[in-house]
Design a protein around this motif. Structure first.
Motif, PDB file in Angstrom:
ATOM      1  N   LEU A 174       0.848  -1.121  -0.255  1.00  0.00           N
ATOM      2  CA  LEU A 174       0.050   0.011   0.040  1.00  0.00           C
ATOM      3  C   LEU A 174       0.887   1.260   0.008  1.00  0.00           C
ATOM      4  N   LEU A 175       2.159   1.130  -0.119  1.00  0.00           N
ATOM      5  CA  LEU A 175       3.114   2.292   0.129  1.00  0.00           C
ATOM      6  C   LEU A 175       2.793   3.160  -1.160  1.00  0.00           C
ATOM      7  N   HIS A 176       2.611   2.412  -2.269  1.00  0.00           N
ATOM      8  CA  HIS A 176       2.440   3.513  -3.395  1.00  0.00           C
ATOM      9  C   HIS A 176       1.161   4.319  -3.752  1.00  0.00           C
ATOM     10  N   ARG A 177      -0.016   3.757  -2.839  1.00  0.00           N
ATOM     11  CA  ARG A 177      -1.122   4.345  -2.790  1.00  0.00           C
ATOM     12  C   ARG A 177      -1.153   5.794  -2.170  1.00  0.00           C
ATOM     13  N   ASN A 178      -2.160   6.742  -2.782  1.00  0.00           N
ATOM     14  CA  ASN A 178      -2.015   8.029  -1.882  1.00  0.00           C
ATOM     15  C   ASN A 178      -2.284   7.760  -0.396  1.00  0.00           C
ATOM     16  N   ILE A 179      -3.281   6.940  -0.037  1.00  0.00           N
ATOM     17  CA  ILE A 179      -3.367   6.610   1.386  1.00  0.00           C
ATOM     18  C   ILE A 179      -2.255   6.448   2.154  1.00  0.00           C
ATOM     19  N   HIS A 359     -15.087   9.302   3.242  1.00  0.00           N
ATOM     20  CA  HIS A 359     -15.302   8.559   4.610  1.00  0.00           C
ATOM     21  C   HIS A 359     -14.343   7.282   4.553  1.00  0.00           C
ATOM     22  N   TRP A 360     -14.062   6.381   3.788  1.00  0.00           N
ATOM     23  CA  TRP A 360     -13.364   5.442   3.639  1.00  0.00           C
ATOM     24  C   TRP A 360     -11.968   5.636   3.852  1.00  0.00           C
ATOM     25  N   GLU A 361     -11.411   6.795   3.254  1.00  0.00           N
ATOM     26  CA  GLU A 361     -10.012   7.265   3.543  1.00  0.00           C
ATOM     27  C   GLU A 361      -9.696   7.697   4.849  1.00  0.00           C
ATOM     28  N   GLY A 362     -10.815   8.552   5.459  1.00  0.00           N
ATOM     29  CA  GLY A 362     -10.578   8.770   6.838  1.00  0.00           C
ATOM     30  C   GLY A 362     -10.351   7.589   7.750  1.00  0.00           C
ATOM     31  N   PRO A 410      -5.597  -5.640   9.913  1.00  0.00           N
ATOM     32  CA  PRO A 410      -6.800  -6.049   9.426  1.00  0.00           C
ATOM     33  C   PRO A 410      -7.825  -4.859   9.049  1.00  0.00           C
ATOM     34  N   MET A 411      -7.789  -3.887  10.305  1.00  0.00           N
ATOM     35  CA  MET A 411      -8.618  -2.672   9.908  1.00  0.00           C
ATOM     36  C   MET A 411      -8.135  -1.597   8.751  1.00  0.00           C
ATOM     37  N   LEU A 412      -6.914  -1.606   8.501  1.00  0.00           N
ATOM     38  CA  LEU A 412      -6.339  -0.826   7.275  1.00  0.00           C
ATOM     39  C   LEU A 412      -6.815  -1.658   6.056  1.00  0.00           C
ATOM     40  N   ARG A 413      -6.687  -2.779   6.137  1.00  0.00           N
ATOM     41  CA  ARG A 413      -6.922  -3.702   4.678  1.00  0.00           C
ATOM     42  C   ARG A 413      -8.508  -3.642   4.484  1.00  0.00           C
ATOM     43  N   TYR A 414      -9.269  -3.619   5.544  1.00  0.00           N
ATOM     44  CA  TYR A 414     -10.769  -3.537   5.425  1.00  0.00           C
ATOM     45  C   TYR A 414     -11.344  -2.152   4.825  1.00  0.00           C
ATOM     46  N   ALA A 415     -10.604  -0.892   5.290  1.00  0.00           N
ATOM     47  CA  ALA A 415     -10.824   0.435   4.705  1.00  0.00           C
ATOM     48  C   ALA A 415     -10.304   0.582   3.219  1.00  0.00           C
ATOM     49  N   VAL A 416      -9.039   0.206   2.985  1.00  0.00           N
ATOM     50  CA  VAL A 416      -8.544   0.418   1.690  1.00  0.00           C
ATOM     51  C   VAL A 416      -9.362  -0.453   0.500  1.00  0.00           C
ATOM     52  N   ARG A 417      -9.692  -1.560   0.753  1.00  0.00           N
ATOM     53  CA  ARG A 417     -10.453  -2.099  -0.276  1.00  0.00           C
ATOM     54  C   ARG A 417     -11.591  -1.615  -0.863  1.00  0.00           C
ATOM     55  N   ARG A 418     -12.010  -0.646  -0.023  1.00  0.00           N
ATOM     56  CA  ARG A 418     -13.339   0.359  -0.670  1.00  0.00           C
ATOM     57  C   ARG A 418     -12.868   1.909  -1.041  1.00  0.00           C
ATOM     58  N   ILE A 419     -11.441   1.839  -1.577  1.00  0.00           N
ATOM     59  CA  ILE A 419     -10.854   3.115  -1.944  1.00  0.00           C
ATOM     60  C   ILE A 419     -10.396   2.852  -3.367  1.00  0.00           C
ATOM     61  N   GLU A 425      -1.663   6.379  -8.873  1.00  0.00           N
ATOM     62  CA  GLU A 425      -1.250   5.165  -7.985  1.00  0.00           C
ATOM     63  C   GLU A 425      -0.713   4.163  -8.782  1.00  0.00           C
ATOM     64  N   ARG A 426      -1.282   3.740 -10.217  1.00  0.00           N
ATOM     65  CA  ARG A 426      -0.814   2.699 -10.909  1.00  0.00           C
ATOM     66  C   ARG A 426       0.564   3.002 -11.653  1.00  0.00           C
ATOM     67  N   VAL A 427       0.588   4.337 -11.916  1.00  0.00           N
ATOM     68  CA  VAL A 427       1.907   5.018 -12.397  1.00  0.00           C
ATOM     69  C   VAL A 427       3.043   4.811 -11.370  1.00  0.00           C
TER      70      VAL A 427
END
Length: 439
Positions: A174-179, A359-362, A410-419, A425-427
């Motif tokens: 997830l390090l490449h993701r904006n979040i 909401h999910w990013e928060g 696990p909480m981070l994984r649950y939220a990021v799935r919905r972002i 981020e792909r680049v």
């Protein structure tokens, strides 16, 4: 002619034997349990702390008292030998934590990181201080002022752990993701402010709450930051430039260690925590653009593989889980844990929403920043050393560190799935993959 003092007598044979066996047992058990924890996708620090818990008053002292008393005697001189190794480990560990801080990234994220970190700092800080004012007196060390205890608890509630967060994001890709980038940025700000607050509260614990001493402490903190910017940068540039001219990694290792120890001594001389000095120096080393991380890899390996496990096992020795059998202590532990989790979540979430994030990013930011990990363990050890926390209070704070670190992935994984994944981020992911392939 001035008479020279006689040289000190060397350490006696029996204390040396006990010291060496302590290191052997603590490192062996900590290493084994750390690896076991990693196999179950838990932070290694959980297993390393568990080593101390098993060998300390929670288990070994009750199961085999003669062995416990022989291996871990209450003699102050013997304890100080082990503590010295642990302190060396934590100074280097916090220095490497500072090297994880990318100030360029913090500046690029700017306003959003500031809002998220502010919410994640001040709300748990305020809640921690409030609950600290009403917790049972048994958690406050004798001679410590209630307000200092409450402030210390507030600082423990507001910190985050960059090493744990960075490792979690890396393992979850997830390090490449904006979040992910934003979480690291906000955690960096949290850590900078958290270490500064810890130094101020620690000074208050030793000098009292008098206005003059408080002003002097804050002035010393400002002075440290000014010296770091005006003098620290050129010194780091000079040292690393000279070190980089040599092909021998030992030169860079020696320069880095020298700078970390000197900065720790400087902040300690000013009445602030030595770990603040190593953290600031770590940030300076990282932001200099001259640090050859490959050359200091052996030092990092030794710190993370030997010194840090010994420190965390030593920290576990101070825990006494039997204290939780007392209803007031157990209730206090539950309250502090709930406040710590909700405070960080609510603070980071509100900061994210004020920055117009979703909401999910928060929720993802709240989950990521909730990991207290190694940083809160260090804070707890400082509180115990300064006489602010009792054994029960110390046990509660370390439990918060462990539970929040286990909850974060696990909480981070649950939220990021919905972002939704963006093209940017792909680049960035392709760029990261390219760098890994090149290395």
């Amino acid at each position: 002619m001035i008479a020279l003092a006689a040289p000190p007598t060397p350490i006696a044979a029996h204390p040396m034997l006990v010291f060496l066996l302590q290191l052997t047992v603590l490192l062996g058990v900590a290493f084994a349990l750390g690896k076991l924890a990693a196999r179950f996708n838990m932070p290694a620090v959980v297993g390393e702390l568990a080593a101390g818990v098993l060998l300390g008053p929670s288990l070994l002292a009750h199961a085999i008292p003669p062995l416990s008393n022989w291996l871990f005697p209450s003699d102050a001189a013997q304890i100080h030998l082990l503590d010295a190794v642990g302190q060396l480990g934590v100074l280097m560990l916090v220095g490497f934590t500072g090297m994880h801080v990318d100030m360029g990234l913090v500046r690029r994220k700017g306003r959003t990181a500031a809002w998220v970190s502010a919410g994640g700092l001040f709300i748990p800080l305020g809640l921690g201080v409030a609950v600290g004012m009403v917790l049972p007196e048994s958690l406050v060390a004798g001679g410590s002022e209630r307000l200092v205890f409450a402030l210390f608890l507030g600082v423990a509630m507001c910190v985050s752990a960059i090493p744990v967060i960075a490792k979690t994001l890396l393992e979850m890709k997830l390090l490449h993701r904006n979040i992910g980038q934003l979480t690291i940025s906000a955690a960096a700000v949290d850590d900078v402010v958290g270490w500064s607050l810890l130094s101020v509260v620690s000074a208050m614990a030793t000098t009292g709450m008098r206005a003059g001493h408080l002003a002097l402490t804050i002035g010393s903190l400002v002075g440290v930051l000014a010296v770091a910017l005006l003098l620290g940068r050129p010194v780091v540039k000079f040292g690393l430039t000279r070190a980089n001219r040599s092909s021998d990694p030992a030169v860079t290792v020696a320069v880095v260690a020298l700078l970390l120890f000197a900065s720790a001594a400087g902040t300690h001389a000013l009445g602030l925590e030595p770990i603040l000095g190593t953290f600031v120096m770590g940030v300076l080393l990282s932001s200099s653009g001259l640090l050859d991380r490959q050359k200091i890899a052996p030092l990092r390996t030794f710190v993370m593989g030997v010194l840090a496990p010994i420190f965390f096992a030593t920290a576990g020795l101070r825990m006494d889980l039997t204290e939780l059998a007392k209803p007031p202590v157990l209730l206090a532990a539950v309250v502090v844990l709930v406040i710590a989790i909700l405070g960080k979540f609510v603070g980071a979430y509100l900061g994210a929403r004020l920055s117009r994030l979703s909401h999910w990013e928060g929720l993802a930011l709240g989950a990521g920043l909730n990991a207290r990990g190694v940083i809160e363990v260090v804070v707890a050890m400082v509180g115990l050393r300064l006489g602010v926390l009792t054994t029960a209070g110390y046990t509660i704070v370390v439990l918060v560190a462990v539970v929040t670190s286990l909850m974060a992935p696990p909480m981070l994984r649950y939220a990021v799935r919905r972002i939704e994944v963006t093209e940017e981020e792909r680049v960035r992911e392709r760029l990261f993959d390219g760098e890994k392939a090149a290395s």
